[in-house]
Design a protein around this motif. Structure first.
Motif, mmCIF file in Angstrom:
data_model
loop_
_atom_site.group_PDB
_atom_site.id
_atom_site.type_symbol
_atom_site.label_atom_id
_atom_site.label_comp_id
_atom_site.label_asym_id
_atom_site.label_seq_id
_atom_site.Cartn_x
_atom_site.Cartn_y
_atom_site.Cartn_z
ATOM 1 N N MET A 113 0.846 -1.179 0.000
ATOM 2 C CA MET A 113 0.000 0.000 0.000
ATOM 3 C C MET A 113 0.889 1.240 0.000
ATOM 4 O O MET A 113 1.851 1.303 0.748
ATOM 5 N N PHE B 239 -3.444 4.866 0.881
ATOM 6 C CA PHE B 239 -3.871 4.916 2.278
ATOM 7 C C PHE B 239 -4.700 6.179 2.537
ATOM 8 O O PHE B 239 -5.801 6.110 3.097
ATOM 9 N N ARG C 80 -8.115 6.040 0.786
ATOM 10 C CA ARG C 80 -9.033 5.094 1.441
ATOM 11 C C ARG C 80 -9.659 5.692 2.687
ATOM 12 O O ARG C 80 -10.831 5.481 2.973
ATOM 13 N N TRP C 81 -8.897 6.443 3.466
ATOM 14 C CA TRP C 81 -9.371 6.928 4.764
ATOM 15 C C TRP C 81 -9.849 8.367 4.765
ATOM 16 O O TRP C 81 -10.400 8.840 5.765
ATOM 17 N N GLN D 255 -4.734 -1.853 10.762
ATOM 18 C CA GLN D 255 -4.182 -2.894 9.903
ATOM 19 C C GLN D 255 -3.657 -2.294 8.599
ATOM 20 O O GLN D 255 -2.586 -2.697 8.116
ATOM 21 N N ASP D 256 -4.374 -1.320 8.042
ATOM 22 C CA ASP D 256 -3.876 -0.634 6.842
ATOM 23 C C ASP D 256 -2.596 0.140 7.157
ATOM 24 O O ASP D 256 -1.677 0.188 6.343
ATOM 25 N N ASP E 81 0.205 -2.212 7.061
ATOM 26 C CA ASP E 81 0.567 -2.491 5.663
ATOM 27 C C ASP E 81 1.394 -1.347 5.085
ATOM 28 O O ASP E 81 2.408 -1.576 4.429
ATOM 29 N N LYS F 44 1.105 -7.259 11.256
ATOM 30 C CA LYS F 44 -0.177 -6.891 11.844
ATOM 31 C C LYS F 44 -0.261 -7.494 13.251
ATOM 32 O O LYS F 44 0.422 -8.474 13.551
#
Length: 112
Positions: free
Chosen positions: A1, A6, A9-10, A26-27, A30, A36
């Protein structure tokens, strides 16, 4: 990622901290290319790197149980907080955004 993935996505996750923090962390793992967290067990002595680590607060006459969002024994604890205020892109160049929001204000806000 990648960081742009990132951030995209958020960016619009809003104020749903409780619903999102596990996926967000968790992201983040990554993105940082780190392992994790492990599944939590029924034995806190074994839970060295977990989400939702139970802790007991003893404030004299009463005890209560709290949770640490992400815990890694001997290394760190992390508590997530998700705001719903105005978004200021954390990749600003320091000129237009800094003048618009004040340089301190522009640094206070970031991605969700």
């Amino acid at each position: 990622m990648t960081y742009p993935d990132f951030a995209a996505r958020w960016r619009n996750s809003g104020g749903a901290e409780r619903a999102n923090y596990g996926l967000f962390l968790q992201d983040l793992c990554d993105l940082l290319q780190v392992p994790k967290p492990d599944p939590t067990t029924d034995n806190p002595a074994q839970d060295q790197y977990v989400l939702e680590r139970a802790v007991t607060f003893n404030d004299g006459a009463r005890k209560s149980t709290g949770r640490i969002d992400l815990y890694k024994r001997g290394c760190f604890i992390l508590e997530t907080k998700q705001g719903v205020g105005n978004f200021v892109d954390s990749s600003f160049d320091g000129s237009t955004e800094a003048r618009k929001h004040g340089s301190t204000e522009a640094r206070k806000h970031g991605t969700a």
